[in-house]
Write an enzyme that holds these catalytic residues in place. Structure first.
Site, short mmCIF file in Angstrom:
data_model
loop_
_atom_site.label_atom_id
_atom_site.label_comp_id
_atom_site.label_asym_id
_atom_site.label_seq_id
_atom_site.Cartn_x
_atom_site.Cartn_y
_atom_site.Cartn_z
N SER A 1 0.84 -1.20 0.00
CA SER A 1 0.00 0.00 0.00
C SER A 1 0.86 1.24 0.00
O SER A 1 2.06 1.19 0.23
CB SER A 1 -0.90 -0.01 1.22
OG SER A 1 -0.11 -0.12 2.38
N ALA B 1 1.57 4.97 1.76
CA ALA B 1 1.47 5.48 3.12
C ALA B 1 0.21 6.31 3.29
O ALA B 1 -0.21 7.00 2.36
CB ALA B 1 2.68 6.33 3.43
N THR C 1 5.47 0.72 1.28
CA THR C 1 6.36 -0.05 0.39
C THR C 1 6.09 0.33 -1.08
O THR C 1 7.02 0.44 -1.88
CB THR C 1 6.16 -1.56 0.61
OG1 THR C 1 6.59 -1.86 1.94
CG2 THR C 1 6.99 -2.38 -0.36
N ASP D 1 -7.38 2.63 15.13
CA ASP D 1 -6.86 1.53 14.32
C ASP D 1 -7.18 0.22 15.05
O ASP D 1 -6.29 -0.46 15.54
CB ASP D 1 -5.34 1.72 14.14
CG ASP D 1 -4.75 0.69 13.19
OD1 ASP D 1 -5.51 0.00 12.49
OD2 ASP D 1 -3.51 0.57 13.16
N LYS E 1 3.49 0.46 16.41
CA LYS E 1 2.08 0.12 16.53
C LYS E 1 1.87 -0.79 17.74
O LYS E 1 0.89 -0.68 18.46
CB LYS E 1 1.60 -0.55 15.24
CG LYS E 1 0.12 -0.48 15.03
CD LYS E 1 -0.27 -0.97 13.63
CE LYS E 1 -0.27 0.14 12.62
NZ LYS E 1 -0.78 -0.26 11.31
#
Lengths: 498, 498
Positions: free
Chosen positions: B192, B194, B201, B254, B286
Site C-alpha cells: 500500500s 502510506a 512499500t 486503528d 504500533k
C-alpha cells in the site's frame, strides 16, 4: 491564507461543502473530498472540498452556509489537519474519563463545525458503549449551555419536561402549563419539534399559535403571561443538541448521558430552577421497565442537583398512547377538548399529576396535594381561560374551538376482525402509522384511536382512524396498519392452516 | 423514480453529493443536506443533497462520481431512509455478536456507498470499544474479500507483510522479496501507499519502477518473474479497506479486528496460502510490548488458519527506525545498497530473517535454517540479480545505482548539542519530521539518520539530515526536529534554570 469568498446558488442544508478552484486548492494542498478549515471571526469550521474548473483563485459556499456565516467578503482558509477534540474522543474510547475542558472543546468544535459527522458519531457511540459518569454528564451539560445563548427572566422559573417515547404525549404539557400558570407559577416552557415521532409539543402547539420567538419577544411574552409553550429551536439554546441529535437519529442511537445532558442544558439555558420530569414507562416506550425508569430518574435528579436545578421525576404509565389522538392537529384538538373539560381521562389525569407536582414544588400545595389542586383548576375552567390568554399573547386565535382544528381530508378506518377485549395498543406501530401518513410535517396527519386497552369490541367495530392530507400517504399508512396490526384483541386468530 | 442524470464540472473526491433542482427535490421529499438513494445497476449509494435553483427536473453529479458510476444516462432515485446495516451496527453496539450475513451486509453497504461516514465511524468505534471474536473477524475478512476482486495465479502464493508502525520499514520487503523469488518461491507482493507514515512499500518501490498494474498485467508479470512488489490499490482487492481506513484515519483509531481483517482480506484476494507477518515491537511502534505482540500474533495465526492461510509471525525489534533512511527515495536508495551488499546491518538482518521464514515455509530450508540461507543468497549477489530482473519486468531501469536515486534538493542537518551516547531515536518524531518535510507525496523528502542507539557522539556531530524538495517545508521540518528532539543523548541537559 485570506481569500475572497462568495455564495453560489445552492441550498446544501447541513452538508458543509466549499467549492474551490483547482488553482486555489493546489495552493492550499487540498483535493476533492479532503477537508478545508475556514475561519470567520471566532468561528472555525471544517468543510468538504469540491474542486471547480474555474481559472481564478475562487472560493464559493452554498448560499445557506454563506449566509449562516454572516455573508463575509473574505475568510481565512487552510488545509484542515484536525483538532484536539479527536484526541479527546480517542481518550474517551480507550476508557478514560473526560474533563470539563476536554468536553467543552469537543462541544465547541461540534457547534463551530470543526468536527465531521464521523467524529460526532464516535462521540455518540462512546456514550452508548462506554457511558459517562455524573461528573462527565454535568460537564457535558455545562459545555452545551456555554456554547449557546441563555435567557434570564429575572425570576425563578419552573418547567415540565417529558423524555417522550409514547405517542399522543405532546398534548399533555399543553394542558398542564396553563394549569400551573393560572396558579401564578412562572413556567416558560420551550419544546422541540418531532424528529422521529409523530408530533413534538412545538408541532402540536403550532397548530394553535405561532411558536417561533426571539429571546426579546420571549421576554415581552413573559411580561404578559405567567406561562407559554414555544419552540426552543429559534433561541440558540444549547445549539450542540440539534447537531448531536441529527447524528443520533442517523445512527438510531439515543445514549442516556446525552439525553440527560440535552434536556438539562436547555433547561439551564432558560434558568429553570425547579423541574418536573415525566418518564413514561411501558412496552415500546423509551423506558421499558420501572427499574430502568428509576435509574434514569435517579440520574436526572443527581445531575440536575449538581447544576442547581431542583428536580422531581414522575414514572408514568406508558404502555399505550396517551389519550386517543396522535399527530399535531389531532392532538391539538384533544388538548383543547381536555382544557374544556371533555377530554379523555388519561390526558386529564396525566396533565393534572404533572402540574400538581409543580404546584407542590412551588409551595402552593402540600406534598401529595398537588394533583387534586390541579384537577380543581382544570375543572373550574380557570386553566382554559388562562390558555386563551396564552394563545392570544403568542399571536394565535384564543377563540379556536376543537371542531375548528383542521385535520387531514383523507381518512381511513381499521376495523376489528373479531369480537374480544383490547389487550394491547402498540406505541411503535401507532407512531409508525401516523408518520407514514405524514405526521408531523403534514400537521393534519395522524391516528385517532377509537379504543384503548380493556375496551370490549365486536367484529366490525372501528378500532382506529387514519388521517392524511395525501391520498398516497394514507394508502401507505393503511398498508402499515394492516400489516403490523397495532391493536391486539384477545382471542384473535392470527393465521389459519388448512 | 427514474430520472435523467448528467455530470457537473466538479471534482468532489470522496464526498458523495448530488445536485437536485428544487422541483425534483420536492417531488422526492428531500431537502438540502438530506440523503438521496441512487441505484445504478446493482450498485446502491446514498448521496448528500444540495438543491439548485434550476427550473427543470434535473439531477447532476460531480464528474468523478458520475464517471465512477459508469456515466449512466438515467438512474433510479428515492428518498434514502436507511439500510438494515444500521440495525446491525446498533446490535453490535449493544454487545451482540454479528453473523456472517450481517457483516456482509454492512461491508456491502460500505463498498456500495449506502453507509455514511457517521455510520462507518460507528462500526470502527464498535470494533475499538467492544472488539470482535475470531468468528466475527473471519466473517469480516470473508465479506471484505467477497465484495472485491480476486486474482488467482494458478499456484500457491507466498507473502511477507509487516503491520508497520516503524519508520524506515518500507524498504525491508524490497530486499526480502528478491531473496525469496530468486530461490524459486512465488511471492506476488501487493503493498500500500502510506496514509500517515512517511513511506509505504508501494511509495518506495515506485521510486525505482512503475507499481500500478491491472490484474491481467499482473498475471503477465507472474509469467516473467517469481516475485514482484506492486501497488494493491489499482486491483480492487477488498475495496472496503480503503474506505474503512479513511474513516479510521479521520478518527485516529486503528482497531485490531479491522487491522487483521484488512491485511488478511488482501492476502486472501491474492490467493496467498503461506504468509509471514512482521510485527515490529517497540516504543512508538504500533505494538509497544512483547506481550501485546504475542497476542496479536496468536490472533493472526488463528484467523488466518480459519481462512486457509498458513501463517508465521515475527516479533521484530521496533524500538527505533529500521536502517538509517526514512522517506521513499532515501529508503529506495538504502534498499539498493543493501541488495548490493553495502547496506546497514539492521536492514540486511531483518530482510534475511523474514525471507528465511518464507524459505522454511516453502520447505527450502529446515526450521531455523532459513535466515542463513537467505543471507547466503543476499551476499552471493543472486538477490540483487533477481531484483534487476523484477525491476526490468515491471518497467523500471534495472541498472539504477543507489547514487542515481534523486533525493530532495534542500537539506538541513541536526547536530549534537553535547557529547554522549545515543540512548533513543524516537519513531514518532522521526516520522513526523519526514512527513513535515513532505514525505511520502514528495518522494525525495525524508530523514537520513547518521546515528542509531548506542552510537557515541561528540558535540557538533551530525545526528540526522532532513531532505525536502521545498524550502518552506524543510524549514518547518527543521523546526519540528529542534522542538521535539528525535534523538536522545545520555547526559543531555534539557533545560537550565538561572
Amino acid at each position: 491564507m485570506r481569500v475572497a469568498v462568495g455564495p453560489t446558488n445552492l441550498d446544501s442544508g447541513d452538508l458543509r461543502v466549499a467549492f474551490l478552484s483547482r488553482k486555489l486548492a493546489r495552493l492550499l494542498g487540498v483535493s476533492g473530498g479532503s477537508r478545508l478549515k475556514v475561519t470567520v471571526g471566532s468561528r472555525e469550521l471544517s468543510l468538504w472540498v469540491a474542486i471547480t474548473e474555474d481559472d481564478n483563485l475562487s472560493l464559493l459556499l452554498p448560499r445557506n452556509l454563506y449566509e449562516e456565516l454572516g455573508s463575509p467578503r473574505e475568510v481565512d482558509v487552510e488545509l484542515y489537519t484536525g483538532t484536539p477534540s479527536v484526541e479527546y474522543l480517542r481518550k474517551k474510547l480507550t476508557g478514560s474519563k473526560l474533563s470539563y475542558g476536554e468536553l467543552r472543546t469537543i462541544i465547541r468544535d461540534v457547534v463551530s463545525g470543526l468536527l465531521s459527522e464521523a467524529e460526532i458519531a464516535a462521540f455518540i457511540v462512546a456514550q452508548t458503549v462506554i457511558g459517562m459518569d455524573i461528573d462527565e454528564i454535568v460537564s457535558l451539560t455545562r459545555a452545551m449551555v456555554e456554547t449557546g445563548s441563555t435567557i434570564d427572566f429575572g425570576e425563578d422559573a419552573y418547567d415540565i419536561h417529558s423524555v417522550g417515547g409514547v405517542p399522543g404525549n405532546s398534548k399533555v404539557s399543553i394542558v398542564a402549563v396553563p394549569i400551573v400558570a393560572s396558579a401564578g407559577v412562572f413556567i416558560p416552557k420551550t419544546s422541540s419539534r418531532a424528529i422521529t415521532s409523530p408530533a413534538g409539543t412545538a408541532d402540536t402547539m403550532e397548530v394553535l399559535t405561532p411558536v417561533a420567538f426571539t429571546p426579546e419577544e420571549l421576554k415581552e411574552l413573559a411580561r404578559k403571561v405567567r406561562g407559554f409553550i414555544v419552540w426552543g429551536g429559534a433561541l440558540n439554546l444549547a445549539p450542540a443538541d440539534d447537531i448531536l441529535i441529527r447524528v443520533e437519529h442517523r445512527l438510531k442511537l439515543d445514549p442516556t448521558p446525552q439525553m440527560v445532558a440535552s434536556i438539562l442544558s436547555k433547561k439551564l439555558s432558560m434558568r429553570i430552577k425547579k423541574l418536573v420530569i415525566d418518564i413514561p414507562v411501558g412496552s415500546g416506550a423509551k423506558v421499558e421497565s420501572l427499574e430502568s425508569g428509576r435509574r434514569l430518574a435517579e440520574l436526572f435528579i443527581r445531575v440536575a442537583g449538581e447544576l442547581g436545578i431542583s428536580t422531581r421525576c414522575a414514572l408514568s404509565y406508558g404502555d399505550q398512547p396517551v389519550g386517543y389522538a396522535v399527530g399535531p392537529a389531532l392532538e391539538a384538538r384533544e388538548a383543547l377538548e381536555t382544557l374544556l373539560g371533555r377530554g379523555p381521562t388519561s390526558v386529564k389525569e396525566k396533565a393534572a399529576s404533572l402540574a400538581g407536582m409543580v404546584l407542590e414544588l412551588a409551595g402552593l400545595a402540600p406534598q401529595g396535594g398537588g394533583r387534586s389542586l390541579a384537577l380543581r383548576i382544570l375543572e373550574s375552567g380557570k386553566a382554559y381561560e388562562y390558555f386563551r390568554r396564552i394563545v392570544e399573547a403568542m399571536g394565535g386565535n384564543p377563540s379556536v374551538k376543537p371542531e375548528d382544528v383542521e385535520v387531514g381530508r383523507y381518512k381511513a378506518e381499521i376495523r376489528a376482525h373479531t369480537d374480544g377485549y383490547i389487550t394491547g395498543v402498540s406505541n411503535k406501530t401507532v407512531a409508525q402509522i401516523a408518520t407514514t401518513a405524514g405526521a408531523p410535517t403534514d400537521r393534519g396527519a395522524g391516528v385517532l384511536l377509537r379504543v384503548k386497552k380493556g375496551h370490549k369490541v365486536r367484529a366490525g367495530d372501528v378500532l382506529l382512524e387514519i388521517y392524511s392530507s395525501s391520498e398516497t400517504r394514507l394508502e401507505e399508512a393503511l398498508r402499515v396498519a394492516e400489516t403490523l396490526r397495532p391493536i391486539t384483541i384477545e382471542g384473535m386468530v392470527l393465521e389459519v392452516y388448512p
